[in-house]
Design a protein around this motif. Structure first.
Motif, PDB file in Angstrom:
ATOM      1  N   GLN A  21       1.135  -0.998  -0.147  1.00 48.65           N
ATOM      2  CA  GLN A  21       0.238  -0.286   0.263  1.00 48.65           C
ATOM      3  C   GLN A  21       0.948   1.260  -0.133  1.00 48.65           C
ATOM      4  OE1 GLN A  21      -1.691   1.178   3.584  1.00 48.65           O
ATOM      5  NE2 GLN A  21      -3.793   2.013   3.432  1.00 48.65           N
ATOM      6  N   ALA A  22       2.205   1.000   0.549  1.00 47.88           N
ATOM      7  CA  ALA A  22       2.961   2.280   0.522  1.00 47.88           C
ATOM      8  C   ALA A  22       3.271   2.540  -0.280  1.00 47.88           C
ATOM      9  CB  ALA A  22       3.660   2.056   1.894  1.00 47.88           C
ATOM     10  N   PHE A  23       4.188   1.249  -0.337  1.00 48.44           N
ATOM     11  CA  PHE A  23       4.911   1.983  -2.329  1.00 48.44           C
ATOM     12  C   PHE A  23       4.069   2.127  -3.423  1.00 48.44           C
ATOM     13  CE2 PHE A  23       5.547  -1.023  -6.382  1.00 48.44           C
ATOM     14  CZ  PHE A  23       6.391  -0.410  -7.255  1.00 48.44           C
ATOM     15  N   GLN A  24       2.632   1.395  -3.529  1.00 49.34           N
ATOM     16  CA  GLN A  24       1.284   2.178  -4.470  1.00 49.34           C
ATOM     17  C   GLN A  24       1.200   3.760  -4.264  1.00 49.34           C
ATOM     18  OE1 GLN A  24      -1.901  -0.582  -3.850  1.00 49.34           O
ATOM     19  NE2 GLN A  24      -2.002  -0.842  -6.066  1.00 49.34           N
ATOM     20  N   SER A  25       1.086   3.853  -2.883  1.00 39.51           N
ATOM     21  CA  SER A  25       1.055   5.444  -3.260  1.00 39.51           C
ATOM     22  C   SER A  25       1.723   5.984  -3.237  1.00 39.51           C
ATOM     23  CB  SER A  25       0.536   5.301  -2.152  1.00 39.51           C
ATOM     24  OG  SER A  25      -0.262   4.687  -0.770  1.00 39.51           O
ATOM     25  N   LYS A  26       3.042   5.865  -4.057  1.00 42.31           N
ATOM     26  CA  LYS A  26       4.032   6.613  -4.506  1.00 42.31           C
ATOM     27  C   LYS A  26       4.071   6.245  -5.332  1.00 42.31           C
ATOM     28  CE  LYS A  26       7.437   5.990  -0.335  1.00 42.31           C
ATOM     29  NZ  LYS A  26       8.439   4.629   0.036  1.00 42.31           N
ATOM     30  N   LEU A  27       3.693   5.613  -6.767  1.00 37.50           N
ATOM     31  CA  LEU A  27       2.923   5.712  -7.788  1.00 37.50           C
ATOM     32  C   LEU A  27       1.859   6.442  -8.391  1.00 37.50           C
ATOM     33  CD1 LEU A  27       4.237   1.827  -8.115  1.00 37.50           C
ATOM     34  CD2 LEU A  27       5.537   3.797  -8.223  1.00 37.50           C
ATOM     35  N   LEU A  28       1.259   6.497  -7.321  1.00 30.21           N
ATOM     36  CA  LEU A  28      -0.091   6.948  -7.974  1.00 30.21           C
ATOM     37  C   LEU A  28      -0.511   8.622  -6.850  1.00 30.21           C
ATOM     38  CD1 LEU A  28      -1.822   3.630  -8.456  1.00 30.21           C
ATOM     39  CD2 LEU A  28      -1.606   4.985  -9.726  1.00 30.21           C
ATOM     40  N   PRO A  29       0.036   9.264  -6.554  1.00 26.35           N
ATOM     41  CA  PRO A  29       0.232  10.009  -5.810  1.00 26.35           C
ATOM     42  C   PRO A  29      -0.970  11.191  -6.380  1.00 26.35           C
ATOM     43  CG  PRO A  29       1.397  10.959  -7.136  1.00 26.35           C
ATOM     44  CD  PRO A  29       1.338   9.202  -7.604  1.00 26.35           C
ATOM     45  N   SER A  30      -1.783  10.561  -7.320  1.00 28.36           N
ATOM     46  CA  SER A  30      -2.417  11.852  -6.995  1.00 28.36           C
ATOM     47  C   SER A  30      -4.419  11.046  -6.629  1.00 28.36           C
ATOM     48  CB  SER A  30      -3.117  11.829  -8.556  1.00 28.36           C
ATOM     49  OG  SER A  30      -3.280  10.410  -9.689  1.00 28.36           O
ATOM     50  N   ILE A  31      -3.956   9.487  -6.294  1.00 25.89           N
ATOM     51  CA  ILE A  31      -4.977   8.972  -5.671  1.00 25.89           C
ATOM     52  C   ILE A  31      -4.947   9.001  -4.028  1.00 25.89           C
ATOM     53  CG2 ILE A  31      -6.193   6.731  -5.058  1.00 25.89           C
ATOM     54  CD1 ILE A  31      -6.537   8.093  -8.035  1.00 25.89           C
ATOM     55  N   SER A  32      -5.948   9.309  -2.971  1.00 26.09           N
ATOM     56  CA  SER A  32      -5.469   9.652  -2.126  1.00 26.09           C
ATOM     57  C   SER A  32      -5.012   7.751  -1.159  1.00 26.09           C
ATOM     58  CB  SER A  32      -6.913  10.179  -1.161  1.00 26.09           C
ATOM     59  OG  SER A  32      -7.072   9.982   0.279  1.00 26.09           O
ATOM     60  N   PRO A  33      -3.895   7.979  -0.102  1.00 25.06           N
ATOM     61  CA  PRO A  33      -3.946   6.592   0.643  1.00 25.06           C
ATOM     62  C   PRO A  33      -4.867   5.885   1.522  1.00 25.06           C
ATOM     63  CG  PRO A  33      -1.854   8.916   0.858  1.00 25.06           C
ATOM     64  CD  PRO A  33      -3.377   9.225   0.056  1.00 25.06           C
TER      65      PRO A  33
END
Length: 235
Positions: A21-33
């Motif tokens: 989840q943390a890794f994905q959040s960096k790849l998709l900064p436009s999506i709220s964690p």
């Protein structure tokens, strides 16, 4: 929330991987964690294969918009596995307005499209006329995926080259299209770069991506480097 929506939510959280989840959040900064559960792609694909066989899956597919990014990813995989062409198009058109990121857009690769390329061209034309970023990106992606091999026609890259957008994710897909076209239809794609028919940033990005491709020869790469456009830097 219907029963299958609740069940899917519970199953997704059971598959949660917080590091992912943390890794994905960096790849998709436009999506709220907060809207990311953190389910790995192989697990989502497997769940889609299982759920796609159920008679009540329509309850989930019609429950738009979804709350979580992972639900959208699952939705894209479910659509990709549908066998009936007309039903697939119906599902795609219902889902595209709710797609809000490049990952979900690019994960959706409907298998039913492979045997219906004549009909698909009409849909691609509609998607490529859309003002919605990810509908337009999806249309370009489908033209790239299905019409750069035996079904290629010289008019197709012209359609893509004519597009102009201020959206980063649209321009990236245009660049990706031409980089792939250079790999598969080099002689047909090259004039669009030689004649500067793309927007400058997109032109250079297409060259960059082509040069990074193992499908482009060293000789072709050297020539493509000479076609780069110097961009003005902002002061």
């Amino acid at each position: 929330m219907c029963d299958i929506e609740k069940e899917i939510s519970e199953r997704l959280f059971a598959l949660q991987d917080l590091e992912y989840q943390a890794f994905q959040s960096k790849l998709l900064p436009s999506i709220s964690p907060d809207s990311m559960i953190g389910v790995r792609t192989p697990a989502l694909r497997q769940l889609a294969k299982e759920l796609g066989k159920r008679a009540d899956i329509e309850g989930f597919l019609s429950a738009l918009p979804h709350r979580y990014f992972d639900e959208n990813q699952l939705h894209a995989f479910l659509i990709s596995d549908v066998k009936d062409y007309n039903y697939t198009v119906l599902l795609v058109n219902a889902f595209l307005p709710h797609v809000d990121n490049w990952a979900t857009c690019d994960q959706m690769s409907p298998k039913a499209f492979r045997r219906h390329r004549a009909e698909l061209l009409e849909e691609i034309g509609r998607w490529m006329s859309s003002e919605h970023t990810y509908t337009l990106r999806f249309g370009i992606g489908m033209l790239m995926q299905h019409y750069l091999d035996e079904d290629f026609r010289a008019e197709y890259p012209a359609r893509v080259a004519a597009l102009r957008s201020d959206e980063y994710y649209v321009n990236m897909m245009i660049a990706w299209y031409f980089a792939t076209a250079l790999a598969k239809q080099y002689d047909a794609a090259l004039p669009y770069l030689e004649e500067h028919q793309l927007a400058p940033w997109t032109h250079n990005k297409a060259i960059q991506k082509a040069i990074e491709s193992y499908r482009i020869t060293d000789e072709q790469k050297e020539y493509l480097r000479t076609l780069k456009i110097p961009l003005k830097t902002k002061k």
